[in-house]
Design an enzyme around this catalytic site. Structure first.
Site, PDB file in Angstrom:
ATOM      1  N   GLY A  83       0.826  -1.200   0.000  1.00 36.86           N
ATOM      2  CA  GLY A  83       0.000   0.000   0.000  1.00 36.86           C
ATOM      3  C   GLY A  83       0.862   1.252   0.000  1.00 36.86           C
ATOM      4  O   GLY A  83       2.053   1.211   0.324  1.00 36.86           O
ATOM      5  N   GLY A 126       0.022  -5.090   0.946  1.00 37.79           N
ATOM      6  CA  GLY A 126      -1.271  -5.003   0.279  1.00 37.79           C
ATOM      7  C   GLY A 126      -1.389  -5.875  -0.950  1.00 37.79           C
ATOM      8  O   GLY A 126      -2.489  -6.279  -1.336  1.00 37.79           O
ATOM      9  N   GLU A 149       6.057  -5.236   7.397  1.00 41.17           N
ATOM     10  CA  GLU A 149       5.482  -4.098   8.134  1.00 41.17           C
ATOM     11  C   GLU A 149       6.159  -3.797   9.471  1.00 41.17           C
ATOM     12  O   GLU A 149       6.160  -2.637   9.918  1.00 41.17           O
ATOM     13  CB  GLU A 149       3.984  -4.342   8.366  1.00 41.17           C
ATOM     14  CG  GLU A 149       3.136  -4.232   7.120  1.00 41.17           C
ATOM     15  CD  GLU A 149       3.137  -5.471   6.248  1.00 41.17           C
ATOM     16  OE1 GLU A 149       2.512  -5.466   5.177  1.00 41.17           O
ATOM     17  OE2 GLU A 149       3.780  -6.485   6.634  1.00 41.17           O
ATOM     18  N   ASP A 157      -1.048  -6.518   8.031  1.00 49.12           N
ATOM     19  CA  ASP A 157      -2.504  -6.371   7.995  1.00 49.12           C
ATOM     20  C   ASP A 157      -3.061  -7.023   6.727  1.00 49.12           C
ATOM     21  O   ASP A 157      -2.605  -8.081   6.345  1.00 49.12           O
ATOM     22  CB  ASP A 157      -2.888  -4.888   8.126  1.00 49.12           C
ATOM     23  CG  ASP A 157      -2.402  -4.033   6.965  1.00 49.12           C
ATOM     24  OD1 ASP A 157      -1.338  -4.348   6.387  1.00 49.12           O
ATOM     25  OD2 ASP A 157      -3.081  -3.044   6.633  1.00 49.12           O
TER      26      ASP A 157
END
Length: 365
Positions: A83, A126, A149, A157
């Site tokens: 992302g 992502g 991350e 996530d």
């Protein structure tokens, strides 16, 4: 004739100009398939709010009108490298992005028709959210996957709390905490990809997939193109991964790694010590809880944590240090594992005010 050439060259120039202004995500129908192309090759097809906002309604529409959906990245370097975290650290923009992105992840996880992700090139963060929840994931020799991350003060996530704990022999906890990369056929060995196809055959595969009329044909075709996996490059250390990452705390994981005493454990210790201490403990808690939850429940939990990360010190600081100023010297708060208390970790998981909780597109409320 000369005038015709001028007109033709002008038309080409106009076409090039238009293509340079193309959408950040492209949708087309190819025979029976809907084809999605993530179209930010200069940014390694990283996701932004604009892209996920377009993806959601198109996927919903195609679910009832196509035989399958194929998703790929523009260029040959990246499927999707994650992302756009520079936007995600914004306290207003971040939650909007996560809300829509997680809805896309949720839809892919419950998609009724075959969803085929061609994860050619970098597939991180992502990008895994856009692929791993789907029914089929095709890796190539160019595929590189990672959930990095914890290095930027975030946590794995996009449903990472769902799929990582479900990988074999605690491999998901290892990948989620260390951000280690897997390449090529290892991506199939890990369970993240379902098939391996050389990149030179992707065009042929896509064309033939689009002509399939049902899932039986799709499965048979993917199996026909699939090349068998080789020995997992982590094979020699799988027993150590299973032992070390079965521990209930980060401190105990480190203790177990110290006992292993080989090149892999030394490297893994070095990596863990370079990560954000708060992120490590938040990640472990999320993966432990996610192992007992459905995908939708995991995403709701992750949304609370992600929103709190945008409001905390570490996530913006990690993005600053690694991606904006690039001084690679983040100042984490808390600065050490010992300073990361249980209350601190738990504060990220508390419910948000009701009007800020994650709502799915098919919610009855």
């Amino acid at each position: 004739m000369f005038k015709l050439r001028i007109k033709f060259s002008s038309a080409l120039a106009f076409k090039r100009m238009m293509s340079s202004q193309e959408s950040d995500v492209l949708f087309e129908t190819l025979n029976n398939a809907g084809v999605i192309t993530l179209n930010r090759p200069k940014a390694l097809n990283s996701l932004n709010t604009s892209m996920v906002t377009k993806l959601l309604p198109q996927l919903q529409e195609w679910e009832s009108t196509k035989t399958c959906v194929i998703v790929k990245g523009a260029g040959d370097k990246s499927f999707c490298a994650g992302g756009d975290v520079k936007a995600a650290i914004d306290k207003v923009e971040g939650p909007i992005f996560f809300h829509t992105e997680y809805n896309v992840n949720y839809l892919i996880g419950k998609y009724q028709i075959p969803y085929i992700a061609i994860i050619n090139g970098f597939t991180m963060g992502g990008g895994l959210g856009l692929s791993v929840h789907g029914r089929y994931r095709v890796a190539t020799e160019k595929t590189v996957i990672a959930m990095p991350e914890t290095k930027i003060g975030l946590f794995p996530d996009v449903g990472g709390s769902y799929f990582l704990p479900r990988l074999q022999v605690n491999l998901g906890l290892y990948l989620g905490l260390t951000g280690d990369r897997l390449k090529g056929k290892d991506v199939v060995k890990s369970g993240i990809a379902t098939h391996f196809v050389p990149s030179s055959r992707l065009y042929e595969l896509e064309t033939l997939l689009s002509r399939c009329s049902n899932e039986i044909e799709i499965q048979a075709l993917l199996n026909k193109f699939n090349e068998p996996s080789e020995e997992f490059t982590l094979a020699d250390n799988i027993k150590h991964i299973n032992y070390c990452f079965a521990a209930g705390t980060i401190e105990e994981i480190i203790e177990r790694l110290l006992k292993v005493k080989n090149e892999w454990s030394s490297k893994t210790l070095e990596i863990l010590h370079s990560m954000c201490p708060g992120s490590l403990k938040i990640t472990l808690r999320a993966l432990q809880r996610g192992a007992q939850l459905e995908l939708g429940q995991c995403l709701k939990m992750e949304y609370r944590v992600a929103c709190r990360c945008t409001e905390s010190h570490d996530f913006p600081e990690g993005v600053r240090a690694l991606l904006i100023d690039k001084d690679n010297s983040p100042k984490w708060k808390p600065a050490t594992l010992a300073e990361v208390t249980d209350d601190y970790v738990e504060s990220f998981f508390k419910r948000l005010p009701e009007d800020r909780e994650l709502k799915f597109f098919d919610s009855k409320i």
